[in-house]
Design a protein around this motif. Structure first.
Motif, PDB file in Angstrom:
ATOM      1  N   ASP A   1       0.809  -1.223   0.000  1.00 35.49           N
ATOM      2  CA  ASP A   1       0.000   0.000   0.000  1.00 35.49           C
ATOM      3  C   ASP A   1       0.839   1.268   0.000  1.00 35.49           C
ATOM      4  O   ASP A   1       0.294   2.369  -0.017  1.00 35.49           O
ATOM      5  CB  ASP A   1      -0.927   0.012   1.218  1.00 35.49           C
ATOM      6  CG  ASP A   1      -1.995  -1.064   1.146  1.00 35.49           C
ATOM      7  OD1 ASP A   1      -2.367  -1.455   0.026  1.00 35.49           O
ATOM      8  OD2 ASP A   1      -2.452  -1.520   2.215  1.00 35.49           O
ATOM      9  N   GLY A   2       2.176   1.097   0.040  1.00 31.56           N
ATOM     10  CA  GLY A   2       3.058   2.270   0.082  1.00 31.56           C
ATOM     11  C   GLY A   2       2.989   3.021   1.389  1.00 31.56           C
ATOM     12  O   GLY A   2       3.223   4.238   1.424  1.00 31.56           O
ATOM     13  N   GLU A   3       2.702   2.309   2.486  1.00 24.52           N
ATOM     14  CA  GLU A   3       2.491   2.962   3.771  1.00 24.52           C
ATOM     15  C   GLU A   3       3.637   2.792   4.756  1.00 24.52           C
ATOM     16  O   GLU A   3       3.510   3.164   5.915  1.00 24.52           O
ATOM     17  CB  GLU A   3       1.203   2.413   4.408  1.00 24.52           C
ATOM     18  CG  GLU A   3      -0.066   2.757   3.661  1.00 24.52           C
ATOM     19  CD  GLU A   3      -0.309   4.257   3.618  1.00 24.52           C
ATOM     20  OE1 GLU A   3      -0.031   4.924   4.635  1.00 24.52           O
ATOM     21  OE2 GLU A   3      -0.758   4.767   2.577  1.00 24.52           O
ATOM     22  N   LEU A   4       4.758   2.202   4.328  1.00 28.54           N
ATOM     23  CA  LEU A   4       5.906   2.099   5.223  1.00 28.54           C
ATOM     24  C   LEU A   4       6.529   3.482   5.416  1.00 28.54           C
ATOM     25  O   LEU A   4       6.427   4.339   4.536  1.00 28.54           O
ATOM     26  CB  LEU A   4       6.940   1.125   4.662  1.00 28.54           C
ATOM     27  CG  LEU A   4       6.520  -0.346   4.610  1.00 28.54           C
ATOM     28  CD1 LEU A   4       7.642  -1.167   3.981  1.00 28.54           C
ATOM     29  CD2 LEU A   4       6.173  -0.864   5.989  1.00 28.54           C
ATOM     30  N   PRO A   5       7.176   3.734   6.567  1.00 28.85           N
ATOM     31  CA  PRO A   5       7.720   5.082   6.838  1.00 28.85           C
ATOM     32  C   PRO A   5       8.626   5.609   5.734  1.00 28.85           C
ATOM     33  O   PRO A   5       8.491   6.781   5.340  1.00 28.85           O
ATOM     34  CB  PRO A   5       8.490   4.862   8.157  1.00 28.85           C
ATOM     35  CG  PRO A   5       7.745   3.755   8.836  1.00 28.85           C
ATOM     36  CD  PRO A   5       7.312   2.839   7.720  1.00 28.85           C
ATOM     37  N   HIS A   6       9.543   4.780   5.217  1.00 28.28           N
ATOM     38  CA  HIS A   6      10.449   5.284   4.187  1.00 28.28           C
ATOM     39  C   HIS A   6       9.713   5.568   2.881  1.00 28.28           C
ATOM     40  O   HIS A   6      10.096   6.455   2.105  1.00 28.28           O
ATOM     41  CB  HIS A   6      11.618   4.311   3.944  1.00 28.28           C
ATOM     42  CG  HIS A   6      11.243   3.087   3.161  1.00 28.28           C
ATOM     43  ND1 HIS A   6      10.659   1.975   3.738  1.00 28.28           N
ATOM     44  CD2 HIS A   6      11.337   2.821   1.816  1.00 28.28           C
ATOM     45  CE1 HIS A   6      10.451   1.065   2.798  1.00 28.28           C
ATOM     46  NE2 HIS A   6      10.839   1.558   1.638  1.00 28.28           N
ATOM     47  N   GLN A   7       8.608   4.833   2.625  1.00 29.64           N
ATOM     48  CA  GLN A   7       7.831   5.089   1.421  1.00 29.64           C
ATOM     49  C   GLN A   7       7.078   6.420   1.543  1.00 29.64           C
ATOM     50  O   GLN A   7       6.960   7.171   0.573  1.00 29.64           O
ATOM     51  CB  GLN A   7       6.843   3.947   1.183  1.00 29.64           C
ATOM     52  CG  GLN A   7       7.503   2.624   0.825  1.00 29.64           C
ATOM     53  CD  GLN A   7       6.498   1.480   0.770  1.00 29.64           C
ATOM     54  OE1 GLN A   7       5.598   1.385   1.627  1.00 29.64           O
ATOM     55  NE2 GLN A   7       6.636   0.606  -0.203  1.00 29.64           N
ATOM     56  N   LYS A   8       6.608   6.722   2.758  1.00 27.34           N
ATOM     57  CA  LYS A   8       5.909   7.989   2.953  1.00 27.34           C
ATOM     58  C   LYS A   8       6.869   9.158   2.814  1.00 27.34           C
ATOM     59  O   LYS A   8       6.520  10.198   2.250  1.00 27.34           O
ATOM     60  CB  LYS A   8       5.254   8.000   4.333  1.00 27.34           C
ATOM     61  CG  LYS A   8       4.052   7.060   4.464  1.00 27.34           C
ATOM     62  CD  LYS A   8       3.428   7.172   5.839  1.00 27.34           C
ATOM     63  CE  LYS A   8       2.191   6.315   5.952  1.00 27.34           C
ATOM     64  NZ  LYS A   8       1.558   6.422   7.300  1.00 27.34           N
ATOM     65  N   ARG A   9       8.098   8.988   3.335  1.00 27.83           N
ATOM     66  CA  ARG A   9       9.081  10.068   3.217  1.00 27.83           C
ATOM     67  C   ARG A   9       9.428  10.333   1.766  1.00 27.83           C
ATOM     68  O   ARG A   9       9.654  11.479   1.346  1.00 27.83           O
ATOM     69  CB  ARG A   9      10.338   9.707   4.011  1.00 27.83           C
ATOM     70  CG  ARG A   9      10.163   9.778   5.524  1.00 27.83           C
ATOM     71  CD  ARG A   9      11.503   9.772   6.230  1.00 27.83           C
ATOM     72  NE  ARG A   9      12.235   8.531   5.972  1.00 27.83           N
ATOM     73  CZ  ARG A   9      12.140   7.437   6.736  1.00 27.83           C
ATOM     74  NH1 ARG A   9      11.324   7.431   7.783  1.00 27.83           N
ATOM     75  NH2 ARG A   9      12.850   6.367   6.456  1.00 27.83           N
ATOM     76  N   ALA A  10       9.483   9.249   0.976  1.00 22.53           N
ATOM     77  CA  ALA A  10       9.828   9.401  -0.449  1.00 22.53           C
ATOM     78  C   ALA A  10       8.764  10.176  -1.194  1.00 22.53           C
ATOM     79  O   ALA A  10       9.033  10.825  -2.204  1.00 22.53           O
ATOM     80  CB  ALA A  10      10.024   8.015  -1.083  1.00 22.53           C
ATOM     81  N   LYS A  11       7.531  10.110  -0.697  1.00 23.62           N
ATOM     82  CA  LYS A  11       6.459  10.866  -1.352  1.00 23.62           C
ATOM     83  C   LYS A  11       6.613  12.351  -1.085  1.00 23.62           C
ATOM     84  O   LYS A  11       6.143  13.199  -1.801  1.00 23.62           O
ATOM     85  CB  LYS A  11       5.095  10.393  -0.817  1.00 23.62           C
ATOM     86  CG  LYS A  11       4.773   8.958  -1.191  1.00 23.62           C
ATOM     87  CD  LYS A  11       3.464   8.531  -0.552  1.00 23.62           C
ATOM     88  CE  LYS A  11       3.122   7.078  -0.846  1.00 23.62           C
ATOM     89  NZ  LYS A  11       1.861   6.645  -0.208  1.00 23.62           N
TER      90      LYS A  11
END
Length: 250
Positions: A240-250
């Motif tokens: 779902d793209g909800e990991l912390p590093h994925q959110k930061r990349a957004k």
């Protein structure tokens, strides 16, 4: 062995007389936990007639609508089967199987499943079992009467109570994952594997059955069960793209 932790489960018994005879077989060997899954005749005077003094077991019998309900909370599920299964949980003869049941009953409830008089347990019901027990009989006439099968296993379990020294006293930090825990894990695993496109959603049965057997042999404890559920939850967050590093990349 702790008799109160040994749950005798009759799956969709067709004849009340067999329920009564099974109750009598249990009582003579010190067992009292009788569970019935969708019995065809219940309550019924034939059950009381055949129980012959085991009326208290009939009065205390727990009736369930489904097998999943009947095995809820059990740390070990054992199925009696009249035929050998090529793709199944480990199989035992009655005596070594009774030793496994007795040993594990010291730690948690154990459900012992007996199938229908004519057809036994289905493949789906066998898949719920951690262990299978086959009562050896002559070739060509392998099917015991339901109550007779209960009597054989009740006798073997009674032997373990007579000689408690034969049953080691295990020590475990965590109790095993229960049968209902494992069903939740299998559902979660199937959902995650479908989302990963590792599992074909139109034909998940074959692979999921293999995974059930694998995890059934492993017998994860409750802590390991929680770890596995946590891993699957983390996989879903990543998808779902909800990991912390994925959110930061957004």
């Amino acid at each position: 062995m702790l008799p109160d932790n040994v749950r005798i489960v009759l799956v969709e018994p067709q004849l009340a007389a067999n329920i009564g005879s099974a109750a009598r077989a249990m009582k003579t060997m010190g067992l009292s936990e009788l569970h019935l899954v969708a019995p065809r005749q219940w309550p019924h005077p034939d059950a009381a007639a055949r129980a012959s003094g085991a009326d208290d077991l009939l009065a205390g019998a727990v009736v369930h609508e489904s097998l999943i309900d009947a095995i809820a909370g059990a740390g070990l599920v054992v199925g009696l089967t009249a035929r050998s299964r090529t793709l199944s949980a480990p199989q035992h003869a009655p005596r070594p199987g009774a030793a496994v049941i007795a040993r594990e009953s010291l730690q948690h409830p154990v459900a012992v499943l007996f199938g229908r008089e004519r057809t036994g347990l289905t493949n789906e019901e066998v898949d719920l079992c951690h262990r299978l027990i086959h009562i050896p009989s002559v070739q060509g006439f392998s099917s015991l009467n339901l109550a007779a099968a209960v009597q054989v296993m009740a006798y073997e379990l009674r032997l373990t109570m007579v000689d408690e020294d034969s049953v080691p006293q295990p020590a475990c930090e965590w109790p095993p994952a229960t049968a209902d825990d494992m069903e939740r894990l299998y559902d979660h695993l199937e959902r995650a594997l479908i989302r990963l496109e590792f599992l074909n959603p139109d034909n998940p049965r074959a692979l999921m059955r293999r995974l059930r057997l694998l995890l059934g042999r492993a017998r994860p404890d409750h802590n390991e069960y929680q770890i596995l559920r946590g891993i699957l939850a983390h996989v879903e967050l990543a998808l779902d793209g909800e990991l912390p590093h994925q959110k930061r990349a957004k």
